[in-house]
Structure formats: structure tokens, C-alpha cells
Design a protein around this motif. Structure first.
Motif, short mmCIF file in Angstrom:
data_model
loop_
_atom_site.label_atom_id
_atom_site.label_comp_id
_atom_site.label_asym_id
_atom_site.label_seq_id
_atom_site.Cartn_x
_atom_site.Cartn_y
_atom_site.Cartn_z
N THR A 1 -4.97 -6.21 5.96
CA THR A 1 -6.02 -5.35 4.91
C THR A 1 -7.44 -4.92 5.67
OG1 THR A 1 -5.50 -6.87 3.07
CG2 THR A 1 -7.37 -5.43 2.81
N GLY B 1 -3.96 4.05 4.12
CA GLY B 1 -3.17 2.93 3.32
C GLY B 1 -2.01 3.30 3.04
N GLU C 1 -10.97 -2.71 5.38
CA GLU C 1 -11.98 -1.65 4.56
C GLU C 1 -12.41 -0.47 5.37
OE1 GLU C 1 -16.27 -0.97 3.33
OE2 GLU C 1 -15.51 -1.49 5.02
N ARG D 1 -8.89 -0.62 1.72
CA ARG D 1 -10.01 -0.42 0.71
C ARG D 1 -10.96 0.43 1.14
NH1 ARG D 1 -7.61 -2.44 -3.72
NH2 ARG D 1 -9.91 -2.91 -4.59
N ILE E 1 -8.12 -10.25 7.61
CA ILE E 1 -8.76 -8.94 6.89
C ILE E 1 -9.92 -8.64 7.43
CG2 ILE E 1 -9.73 -8.32 4.73
CD1 ILE E 1 -8.10 -10.79 3.35
N ARG F 1 -5.63 -12.41 -2.51
CA ARG F 1 -5.17 -12.55 -1.07
C ARG F 1 -6.56 -13.39 -0.29
NH1 ARG F 1 -5.44 -6.32 0.01
NH2 ARG F 1 -4.67 -6.50 -2.09
N CYS G 1 -13.25 -6.85 6.92
CA CYS G 1 -13.97 -6.03 5.46
C CYS G 1 -15.05 -5.06 5.72
CB CYS G 1 -14.24 -7.56 4.80
SG CYS G 1 -15.57 -8.40 5.60
N VAL H 1 -1.17 -1.37 6.77
CA VAL H 1 -2.09 -2.14 6.35
C VAL H 1 -2.33 -1.43 4.83
CG1 VAL H 1 -3.13 -2.44 8.54
CG2 VAL H 1 -3.96 -0.63 7.18
N ASP H 2 -2.94 -2.45 4.07
CA ASP H 2 -3.77 -1.96 2.84
C ASP H 2 -4.95 -1.79 3.26
OD1 ASP H 2 -3.41 -1.98 0.07
OD2 ASP H 2 -4.31 -3.88 -0.10
N ASP I 1 0.88 -12.08 1.97
CA ASP I 1 0.26 -11.56 3.44
C ASP I 1 0.22 -12.70 4.32
OD1 ASP I 1 0.29 -8.96 2.50
OD2 ASP I 1 -1.88 -8.85 2.25
#
Ligand code: DI6
Ligand code: FE
Length: 407
Positions: free
Chosen positions: A137, A162, A139, A170, A69, A364, A71, A167-168, A374
Motif C-alpha cells: 500500500t 493503483g 500513499e 491512496r 505500507i 490492514r 504512508c 500495489v494499492d 496483505d
């Protein structure tokens, strides 16, 4: 007896569970079961007791970890700042360049000129680069528009990434990144514009998951950011802060006062700031790419963060000015080499603690029953290798398997 969707067998699993020693490694040959994209069982294969799944795959002894991730990124932007990098190599400082109208503002000019498709295509390359090394994930912040239309365009592009990449995503509204030229002599007026127009519109269209700001002498004061954070809280959005990157401006204390998800950078944070973070449960997000690129010499207070129990995440800060680095594995290795984080702290920092920094730890960041499946699978012989090799492709697969590009 239940029939799971997918069962992965003959795996070595590093769960990265909070409080578990040694990467949360499951002893022996491990298996993990998935249904509806959630982890439903995980443990020593010998405890499976005959339970099966619609699909079964042997991992042939491969290592499984939570997918990575990132972030903290600014990966949607126009143009690049390679020429400024050359200027800095010749001795100009980041602040000098910013004061002369370059820096963030030069990316603002390029971003305002770029269409949504241009921004999307350039950013997709960067998203795919991160995904290719196990990131699921990311950001993404706005902050290179500094006017209502461009800030919204950036966030819409981030949301589209997204939907249309593997990928997801945020998103964070970083309209308070620096003072735009239109408000050069009226920064308070710009804060009002964010509070009264940009932020409400962003909330109305559900374009941001958090509000970020840059607390620094070349950007905004704690008092200005407080006003913005009050508005964000009123509208129900969590906050986070670029804090104490170039000087100690009380950023960590400010973030802590608002119960921020994270306080990021922290090179110049004082003991008081660390104590405030510890009391607030905010995550310290460390960004070694920016430290390296700026040739910074003041390290974040790692020992104090540790001894005060502040959770530590590691991210790329991918941006054209201070961290042209689109590799979370590189950021992890740098955090070890520059600041002596342990490889285990770095892997936790790019999984569990990064999830915590996004307010997603319930969902997650570790491999545990109930969480999103994931999962990254690696061709390595121990998870410590993930903060050792740089530029060596070791990702075997991301599960659930994702196409790198859907459009
Ligand atoms: N700190 C950073 O390192 C980036 N933004 C920030 O607030 C730099 C952004 C840039 O120089 O374009
Ligand atoms: Fe940043």
C-alpha cells in the motif's frame, strides 16, 4: 466444516497486533487461513483441528508479517533535482534554493511539461522498487502541478498506478505545497483557487482520499491552511499536514485541531504540539530520508511522542527534492540509526501505524482475523532483521501473489 481458499502452514508469524508484546509473534509453528482475500484464521498449527483449504502451501518455517505500507510519498513527478543536491553539498540551503525559484517550483515546471504517460512510467519504476521490498500500500500526493490541470493529471496518474501496478494506492491532494508563480504576490488567491475550484473538481471525480498541505514559512501559514482544511472537512475529506519540518510553525497544533489523520515530519514540534497530537489521535509520521538528505540536525521529539502515547509511523517521503529515497526498508533503518527508534517500533511504523495514518487500520496493517490478507513472507531469521539489512533482497513473496506490473 468450512473449506478455506488458502492455508499457509509451517510459518513463523509476527502479527504486529496493537498492544501485543514482541512483534505480536505467534508462538511455535503457525498457520494462517485466507478466504476471499481476508484472513479467516490464524494461530498455532496444532489448533487447526483438521480444517483444510482448497489450496495449501507450506512456508517451510519462513517469517510472515503484514505487508509494508508507505504512508507518505510524492513519487509522481517530472525530472529530478540532482543538480540542486550538488548545490546543497556546496553549502546552499533548501530555503535559499526555494527562494531563488528552484526547489519545489523546479519540479513543478518539469511536471507541468510531462505527459500523463511520462509521469506514469517514471512513477511505476518507483512503485515497483517499493513493491520489491514488501510494500503493498502506498500513499501518493499531488503537489507538483499547482494548477488545476496538472494537479488533476498527477492524481489521475496516481489512481492509474493503483489499478495497473501491484500495489494499492491512496491519494492525497497537496495543491497547497507551495505558492505557484502565477500567484507569487497573492497566496491567499491561490488558497481560494484550491478551495473554490481544484478541491471541488477533485472531489467530483473521486481523485483524492485526503487533503494535505505544507505549513512552513516558504509555503503556507496556519491561517491559510485552516481555510483549506475547513473546506476539506465540508466536502468530507480527512486532512493531514506537513508540519514543523524546517521551523516550529504550530503545525502539529493545527493538525490536531482538525483531527488530522497524521502530522508529518515534526522535527521542530514543541511539547505543546506533542500534547495536542496526543489528544487528537493523529499519527506522527516520521520521515528520516528528508532529515538525512537535508543534513538536518534537529530531531523530532521522539521521547515525548513516545511518553505521550502518540502513534509513530515511518515513511520514505520519496520525492526529488528532500528525499530521493525509494526504499521503505532504508527509511526504517535510518529511523533506528538516526533517532533510536527500536526495530520493532520501525516495523510497526511501516505496517500498523502507517495503516492508522491512512485511516486504514480496520482493514490492514496487522495480521488479524477479518483484515485484508496483505502478507509479506521473508527469508530472515527474526523480524528485527527487517530494520537492519538495507539493499538485501529478503522478500520471498507477497501474498496474495501480485504481478509486479500488470500493464
Ligand atoms: N516537505 C518535503 O520534504 C517535501 N515536500 C514537503 O513539503 C519536499 C518536496 C520537494 O522539495 O520537492
Ligand atoms: Fe513530504
Amino acid at each position: 466444516m468450512q473449506n478455506w481458499d488458502l492455508l499457509l502452514t509451517d510459518a513463523r508469524i509476527a502479527t504486529m497486533r496493537a498492544g501485543a508484546p514482541d512483534y505480536g509473534i505467534v508462538a511455535g509453528r503457525a498457520a494462517i487461513a485466507i478466504s476471499d482475500d481476508r484472513i479467516v484464521w490464524l494461530g498455532d498449527e496444532s489448533n487447526l483441528e483438521g480444517r483444510t483449504a482448497a489450496k495449501q502451501r507450506s512456508m517451510n518455517g519462513r517469517w510472515l508479517t503484514p505487508a509494508l505500507i508507505d504512508c507518505h510519498t510524492h513519487l509522481v513527478f517530472g525530472g529530478n533535482r540532482a543538480a540542486e543536491f550538488e548545490q546543497r553539498l556546496r553549502g546552499a540551503s533548501y530555503e535559499d534554493i526555494a527562494a531563488a525559484g528552484g526547489g519545489i517550483l523546479s519540479t513543478v515546471r518539469a511536471t507541468r511539461e510531462a505527459s500523463a504517460d511520462e509521469l506514469f512510467n517514471a512513477a511505476l519504476t518507483r512503485v515497483n522498487a517499493l513493491a520489491s521490498e514488501g510494500v503493498a500500500t502506498i500513499e501518493i500526493k499531488s503537489g507538483y502541478g499547482l494548477d488545476i490541470d496538472t494537479e488533476i493529471r498527477m492524481l489521475e496518474v496516481a489512481r492509474r498506478l493503483g489499478r495497473e501496478s501491484s500495489v494499492d494506492v491512496r491519494t492525497s491532494l497537496l495543491a497547497a505545497h507551495t505558492v505557484p508563480p502565477e500567484f507569487e504576490h497573492n497566496p491567499d488567491g491561490y488558497i481560494d483557487l484550491i478551495c473554490d475550484e481544484i478541491l471541488p473538481r477533485v472531489v467530483e471525480h473521486d481523485l483524492a482520499d485526503a487533503v494535505d498541505a505544507y505549513c512552513e514559512s516558504i509555503a503556507f501559514s496556519p491561517a491559510q491552511i485552516e481555510k483549506l482544511f475547513h473546506k476539506a472537512s465540508e466536502l468530507g475529506l480527512p486532512v493531514k499536514l506537513h508540519a514543523d519540518q524546517l521551523s516550529n510553525g504550530g503545525g502539529a497544533e493545527l493538525a490536531a485541531r482538525f483531527g488530522a489523520l497524521s502530522a508529518d515530519h515534526l522535527e521542530y514540534t514543541s511539547s505543546t504540539g506533542v500534547a495536542a497530537l496526543a489528544a487528537s489521535n493523529s499519527v506522527a509520521v516520521l520521515l528520516p530520508g528528508a532529515f538525512l538528505t537535508l543534513a538536518e540536525t534537529q530531531s523530532p521529539p521522539i521521547d515525548e511522542l513516545r511518553s505521550n502515547g502518540v502513534p509513530i509511523a515511518v515513511a520514505t517521503d520519496c520525492n526529488p527534492g528532500t528525499s530521493p529515497i525509494c526504499s521503505l526498508r532504508t527509511a526504517m533503518m535510518l529511523a533506528c540509526r538516526l533517532w533510536k527508534l527500536t526495530p520493532e517500533e520501525c516495523l510497526a511504523g511501516a505496517t500498523r501505524e502507517a495503516a492508522r495514518a491512512l485511516g486504514l487500520l480496520h482493514d490492514r496493517g496487522t495480521l488479524e482475523v477479518g483484515k485484508r490478507a496483505d502478507i509479506a513472507t521473508w527469508d530472515i531469521s527474526h523480524p528485527r532483521e527487517l530494520t537492519y539489512w538495507v539493499g538485501t533482497p529478503q522478500l520471498a513473496d507477497l501474498i496474495p501473489s501480485r504481478q509486479t506490473t500488470r500493464s
